[in-house]
Motif scaffolding. Sequence first.
Motif, PDB file in Angstrom:
ATOM      1  N   HIS B 145       0.830  -1.209   0.000  1.00  0.00           N
ATOM      2  CA  HIS B 145       0.000   0.000   0.000  1.00  0.00           C
ATOM      3  C   HIS B 145       0.862   1.257   0.000  1.00  0.00           C
ATOM      4  O   HIS B 145       0.603   2.224  -0.728  1.00  0.00           O
ATOM      5  CB  HIS B 145      -0.930  -0.017   1.216  1.00  0.00           C
ATOM      6  CG  HIS B 145      -1.819   1.180   1.301  1.00  0.00           C
ATOM      7  ND1 HIS B 145      -2.904   1.388   0.459  1.00  0.00           N
ATOM      8  CD2 HIS B 145      -1.785   2.262   2.126  1.00  0.00           C
ATOM      9  CE1 HIS B 145      -3.490   2.533   0.759  1.00  0.00           C
ATOM     10  NE2 HIS B 145      -2.843   3.090   1.759  1.00  0.00           N
ATOM     11  N   ALA B 146       1.902   1.250   0.837  1.00  0.00           N
ATOM     12  CA  ALA B 146       2.791   2.419   0.891  1.00  0.00           C
ATOM     13  C   ALA B 146       3.457   2.662  -0.460  1.00  0.00           C
ATOM     14  O   ALA B 146       3.565   3.803  -0.921  1.00  0.00           O
ATOM     15  CB  ALA B 146       3.842   2.216   1.977  1.00  0.00           C
ATOM     16  N   ALA B 151       3.689   6.550  -0.084  1.00  0.00           N
ATOM     17  CA  ALA B 151       3.889   6.878   1.335  1.00  0.00           C
ATOM     18  C   ALA B 151       5.240   6.326   1.806  1.00  0.00           C
ATOM     19  O   ALA B 151       5.794   5.430   1.176  1.00  0.00           O
ATOM     20  CB  ALA B 151       2.753   6.272   2.151  1.00  0.00           C
ATOM     21  N   PRO B 152       5.752   6.865   2.914  1.00  0.00           N
ATOM     22  CA  PRO B 152       7.029   6.346   3.429  1.00  0.00           C
ATOM     23  C   PRO B 152       6.896   4.873   3.822  1.00  0.00           C
ATOM     24  O   PRO B 152       5.850   4.438   4.320  1.00  0.00           O
ATOM     25  CB  PRO B 152       7.293   7.213   4.671  1.00  0.00           C
ATOM     26  CG  PRO B 152       6.437   8.410   4.512  1.00  0.00           C
ATOM     27  CD  PRO B 152       5.250   7.992   3.714  1.00  0.00           C
ATOM     28  N   LEU B 153       7.964   4.136   3.603  1.00  0.00           N
ATOM     29  CA  LEU B 153       7.950   2.725   3.981  1.00  0.00           C
ATOM     30  C   LEU B 153       8.077   2.590   5.501  1.00  0.00           C
ATOM     31  O   LEU B 153       8.793   3.361   6.133  1.00  0.00           O
ATOM     32  CB  LEU B 153       9.104   1.985   3.303  1.00  0.00           C
ATOM     33  CG  LEU B 153       9.015   1.862   1.780  1.00  0.00           C
ATOM     34  CD1 LEU B 153      10.269   1.205   1.228  1.00  0.00           C
ATOM     35  CD2 LEU B 153       7.774   1.090   1.357  1.00  0.00           C
ATOM     36  N   ILE B 158       9.711  -3.006   9.174  1.00  0.00           N
ATOM     37  CA  ILE B 158      10.610  -3.804   8.331  1.00  0.00           C
ATOM     38  C   ILE B 158      11.725  -4.414   9.175  1.00  0.00           C
ATOM     39  O   ILE B 158      12.022  -5.601   9.083  1.00  0.00           O
ATOM     40  CB  ILE B 158      11.196  -2.936   7.201  1.00  0.00           C
ATOM     41  CG1 ILE B 158      10.114  -2.598   6.181  1.00  0.00           C
ATOM     42  CG2 ILE B 158      12.377  -3.636   6.518  1.00  0.00           C
ATOM     43  CD1 ILE B 158      10.529  -1.548   5.168  1.00  0.00           C
ATOM     44  N   LEU B 159      12.327  -3.588  10.023  1.00  0.00           N
ATOM     45  CA  LEU B 159      13.430  -4.099  10.851  1.00  0.00           C
ATOM     46  C   LEU B 159      12.920  -5.101  11.876  1.00  0.00           C
ATOM     47  O   LEU B 159      13.586  -6.090  12.182  1.00  0.00           O
ATOM     48  CB  LEU B 159      14.148  -2.942  11.533  1.00  0.00           C
ATOM     49  CG  LEU B 159      14.974  -2.050  10.602  1.00  0.00           C
ATOM     50  CD1 LEU B 159      15.513  -0.849  11.370  1.00  0.00           C
ATOM     51  CD2 LEU B 159      16.109  -2.827   9.968  1.00  0.00           C
ATOM     52  N   ARG B 160      11.718  -4.817  12.402  1.00  0.00           N
ATOM     53  CA  ARG B 160      11.175  -5.700  13.445  1.00  0.00           C
ATOM     54  C   ARG B 160      10.785  -7.048  12.867  1.00  0.00           C
ATOM     55  O   ARG B 160      11.092  -8.082  13.435  1.00  0.00           O
ATOM     56  CB  ARG B 160       9.949  -5.036  14.081  1.00  0.00           C
ATOM     57  CG  ARG B 160      10.081  -4.767  15.559  1.00  0.00           C
ATOM     58  CD  ARG B 160       8.815  -4.221  16.173  1.00  0.00           C
ATOM     59  NE  ARG B 160       8.013  -3.390  15.316  1.00  0.00           N
ATOM     60  CZ  ARG B 160       8.152  -2.064  15.240  1.00  0.00           C
ATOM     61  NH1 ARG B 160       9.074  -1.442  15.913  1.00  0.00           N
ATOM     62  NH2 ARG B 160       7.354  -1.359  14.442  1.00  0.00           N
ATOM     63  N   THR B 161      10.075  -7.041  11.762  1.00  0.00           N
ATOM     64  CA  THR B 161       9.592  -8.293  11.187  1.00  0.00           C
ATOM     65  C   THR B 161      10.702  -9.014  10.443  1.00  0.00           C
ATOM     66  O   THR B 161      10.944 -10.188  10.655  1.00  0.00           O
ATOM     67  CB  THR B 161       8.415  -8.023  10.234  1.00  0.00           C
ATOM     68  OG1 THR B 161       7.395  -7.341  10.952  1.00  0.00           O
ATOM     69  CG2 THR B 161       7.857  -9.320   9.679  1.00  0.00           C
ATOM     70  N   GLY B 162      11.353  -8.278   9.540  1.00  0.00           N
ATOM     71  CA  GLY B 162      12.538  -8.835   8.878  1.00  0.00           C
ATOM     72  C   GLY B 162      12.255  -9.671   7.651  1.00  0.00           C
ATOM     73  O   GLY B 162      13.189 -10.200   7.054  1.00  0.00           O
ATOM     74  N   TYR B 163      11.002  -9.802   7.230  1.00  0.00           N
ATOM     75  CA  TYR B 163      10.708 -10.609   6.057  1.00  0.00           C
ATOM     76  C   TYR B 163       9.348 -10.253   5.493  1.00  0.00           C
ATOM     77  O   TYR B 163       8.490  -9.750   6.202  1.00  0.00           O
ATOM     78  CB  TYR B 163      10.748 -12.102   6.392  1.00  0.00           C
ATOM     79  CG  TYR B 163       9.865 -12.517   7.548  1.00  0.00           C
ATOM     80  CD1 TYR B 163      10.394 -12.697   8.824  1.00  0.00           C
ATOM     81  CD2 TYR B 163       8.497 -12.740   7.376  1.00  0.00           C
ATOM     82  CE1 TYR B 163       9.592 -13.069   9.892  1.00  0.00           C
ATOM     83  CE2 TYR B 163       7.695 -13.121   8.436  1.00  0.00           C
ATOM     84  CZ  TYR B 163       8.246 -13.282   9.695  1.00  0.00           C
ATOM     85  OH  TYR B 163       7.450 -13.651  10.753  1.00  0.00           O
TER      86      TYR B 163
END
Lengths: 183, 537
Positions: B145-146, B151-153, B158-163
């Motif tokens: 969606h972003a 919109a900003p990613l 991203i860092l928390r989930t990692g995938y």
Amino acid sequence: MVVHLCPMMQTNRSGNEIYATLYKACRGAGLPTAQGDQIAQIVAGAYSNLVLQAILIHLGQPQHPPLVTAAAQNVRIENVHILRDFPIIHDAFQAGLAQVTCTDLIPDALINALCHHFGWSLQVHPDALIFTPSDLADPQGPQRADVDNLLWDQLETWAYETYVPESDTSRLSGAGPGLSDND
Amino acid sequence: MKHSDLRPPTHVMRLAQMGAMFPTRLSFLRVLLRALAAEKVQVRRPVWDMCAQGYGRAVYTLRFGGHDYALCAFSKPLAAENRTDRVIASEWDAAFVLYDGIPNSAELDRLAHNVPLQEGGRFTARDLCLSRANKSVRLFGTMAHAMQTGAPLPMGDILRTGYLMRTTAVYGNGKFGLADRIDFCDRPGMGGPFMAEMLTVWLIRGFTHDLLEHVGDAELPISVKHALGVGNATGLGMAPFLVSHPGLLHAWMAARETALARVRRADPRPHVLIPLAHRVMQHLLEWNVPDAAAQADIVALRRYWAQFARRLTPNLPDYDHMITTAAHHSPEAEELTIAWLLEAHGDSIDDLAAFMARLPPRGGLPLTCTDMRDMIATHANFALQSDYRSTVDTAQFWYVSQSKLEPRLGQRHTEPGADKESPLDIARRIAAFYADLPKDNTPLWVFLAQNPTHRMAADRIGLLPYAPYAEIQDNLIAATTHPIDMLRCKLSFFGAQKFDPKSKLWTRIALYQGAPVATDIALGAQGGDMWLSTFAP
């Protein structure tokens, strides 16, 4: 029993498939774990439908405690169940004995495969098989093979004996995550 | 290297220690990527046949070690209520196969039919690995969606989930008719443990990036691609492997312990280690999980490491002192310290990866029952420490369910099924063997001939003088046994990070987070080899 040689009635299977299912089938038939593991490895390296046919016959045989009599350079084993007791032959030769006599056994494709793998010579007598060591061992790693589908189905029936019927409890909690799992 | 230079199995092979392991530069995906980078392998995408929503097929090809390989991917719609990581799932967001060669259209059609069926399909000697993956619904949708709206990613997410996607199984070595490992393990680059599987997952990672770019109709910055690995949901199925492959387990552990022994003798490298220590701190700050107990462990480790890293100077303490101090804090601190030290000494230890698929030699069994009793007391004393008549020490049993052959853990005294227990109760078997062995010089082979059920224990014990790290030195059916410790050990050898335990039975992890992508590899990964997010750049 008829062994189909028609390719349409066979499935090409990996060496590891043959090993894994045969191992589970041996366990399903109540054979000790180590023997099932080793038989499965041997057959996966030297598969034929005739060997599998022989194994299926042995899997269905009752297991009575072996009677082992060791004297001088010879060992006599009665009540032999070859799938359970083949290591005795190997161990006896490793211990320096010269001959192992097995009653209640007739030669078949499985026994020939074991002789080939371990390097045993075989003499057939009316009431016994006599094994002696030779230097012609030829162990093989797992290999793909075309497996008769009917024989495979029978093998899987034995393997199925090792699986536990599912219950609500086991389905919900036996593996950890719930039934649906979104991230 | 003398055995006395290595950490003893009585320490290393305890579940609490194994369950605290971290990935290192000897982890399998590190080894693979070094090999790919050394060849500057080029990944191409000759097929990208996707609708706007990202459903269809794709093929990635590469030439590695003189052989062509292809990842074939098949993506389809999946209703949210059907999305599960369990083995009992029957459909997935995407399904994959690693193919030996470049598939023609007939092969691609065969794969298109069989691969989405996964365990229900039938495969050939040209099919090396089989896998499937589900989207991280929270991250994939948010990012798409972003990207669509400019919109900003969500960098924090991203860092928390990692995938972007999570594999829920990676099959190889002959399963469902796939190629046997023995058929290709002699090829350059494919001889290490699980190399085909690691290659499959790395290529899947590239697919997930491409899929998001396609659905999001925009390009991902390279830094974001680096931050996105592949997730995995690891359940019980992985745990029995460590028990059923004792020789291989020893090979892995021995390589790692030998690496540590070499590094302990090496000249210190503060100019490498101090910056790495600060990167470790950043990783620990980024590693947060919902499970309260696991998060508490991470926070405790974070506090320890913050104090430790703050005190580092170019005049580093002795490596042994740092390891011992960390060990006093916790197994996690000890194992993290070891991973950190190994990272700085690749030139001294990377060669040990070549030994991790070599099985130890098997010696003969001892001659007499007395000799065997002595061997058990010397090498497997752990097995004699439990009371196998107690409900606590026999509380659990491992088994395989009829339902899609899913491995499960049952409670022996309250659930049915223990009569079909999987043979993972090694300690109990060794103890029973020890109890039945006569205390005299009866030839062992005669005893085993008359007691054939003890042969498994005898074989396991017989391996230990040659492979001291072959056995997990705990009672695997005790109430206190947590399978997740076994999972973490194996996953750390894979190179997994960001362990996110969901219970004592399964965990989510990230693979390849921070790793080079295909464009990096094609240039020889000039950014360097120290990319593990444990050392977050």
